[in-house]
Design an enzyme around this catalytic site. Sequence first.
Site, PDB file in Angstrom:
ATOM      1  CG  ASP A  63      -2.054   0.983   1.124  1.00 31.24           C
ATOM      2  OD1 ASP A  63      -2.978   0.729   0.333  1.00 31.24           O
ATOM      3  OD2 ASP A  63      -2.009   2.014   1.824  1.00 31.24           O
ATOM      4  CE1 TYR A  66      -0.823  -2.691   4.422  1.00 31.91           C
ATOM      5  CE2 TYR A  66      -1.776  -0.502   4.553  1.00 31.91           C
ATOM      6  CZ  TYR A  66      -1.905  -1.852   4.279  1.00 31.91           C
ATOM      7  OH  TYR A  66      -3.107  -2.356   3.831  1.00 31.91           O
ATOM      8  CE  LYS A  81      -1.039  -2.908   8.470  1.00 23.51           C
ATOM      9  NZ  LYS A  81      -2.234  -2.161   8.944  1.00 23.51           N
ATOM     10  CG  ASP A 181      -7.237   4.291   3.238  1.00 24.57           C
ATOM     11  OD1 ASP A 181      -7.513   4.672   2.074  1.00 24.57           O
ATOM     12  OD2 ASP A 181      -6.179   3.713   3.528  1.00 24.57           O
TER      13      ASP A 181
END
Length: 328
Positions: A63, A66, A81, A181
């Site tokens: 993304d 991340y 992550k 988001d």
Amino acid sequence: MFACLKGKRHQNNQTIFRKNGGALLEELVAFCDGRSNPIRHFSAEELLRATNYYANNQIIVQDAGYLLYEGSLKERPIFVKQYVTNFPGPWSEHFAYRDIVIGLQMSAHKNVLKVIGCCLETQKPSVVYEFTGKQILSQRIFATNVESVLPLKCRLRIAVDLANAVTYLHTAFSRPVVHRDIKCSNILLDHNNVPKLIDFGLCISIPQGQSHVEDAVLGRMGYSAPEYTVSGYLTEKADVYSFGILLLELLSGRRPTDVIMVHNVLHDDDQHRVEIFSKVVDPRISIEEEQLQDLATLFARCTCDDGVKRPAMIEVAKELKRILQSCL
């Protein structure tokens, strides 16, 4: 805070740990009204070994802010992550802390990827999650092979589950939390095609006694509500708009850029909305006329330019559940 973070820390990482620990504690206190939850701490070395030193072939999701890695810790599969350290903007430092805090509070929900722990020894904290499977919703709905095509019932179940998760985010805490988001690339599917939200970094809570909050415009363009894009004005209805775009993406199997173009056409031609919608829905799935009309109407309500006229997420979830039941 340090007392509830279990795990040993390398001496050279103490400074970074203290900095991240303090910032994370502030987020916990702010979000939880003074209460904090214990969270397991992993060392940087543990996560390096778990992800084969963050090997590229371990990346599951990439993304803007991340990377999500597949890993293994003590023979247990996990996700790790890692936040992008050069992500622009003065607010980016808070993404990781907010993601951990809200992710912890949401972990009890079946449609959220469960947080196991974190690492505070890196420049930006890393998060460790349970492993649920490596399917990404965006990849599944764009799949071209017949075996991977998700039927309508499955897509509606996914939509219902996600609507319930967003409803929980809006209603379960002392102050409503706006996700801002919501998108298919932020959602994993387990082996039963149950969706799991994986990112809460851009979440923001509405202050006590207020109906909205104003903030910098963040998130993927096209998914953002018009009033937020223009003025930074945020309510829970901004998530309803984003969810409407996601619903169209889920039903059409089209990529985000195509979905935005379709969305504009649908809103410019109210009279022929159902007819246009029928041509947009993925031709590989079977859908009845009544279901088509109901979904077209729900999409139009969710993505109305006037946020006041959009339904609450709980209404969206109920309507999707009703439409799903008509398929059973």
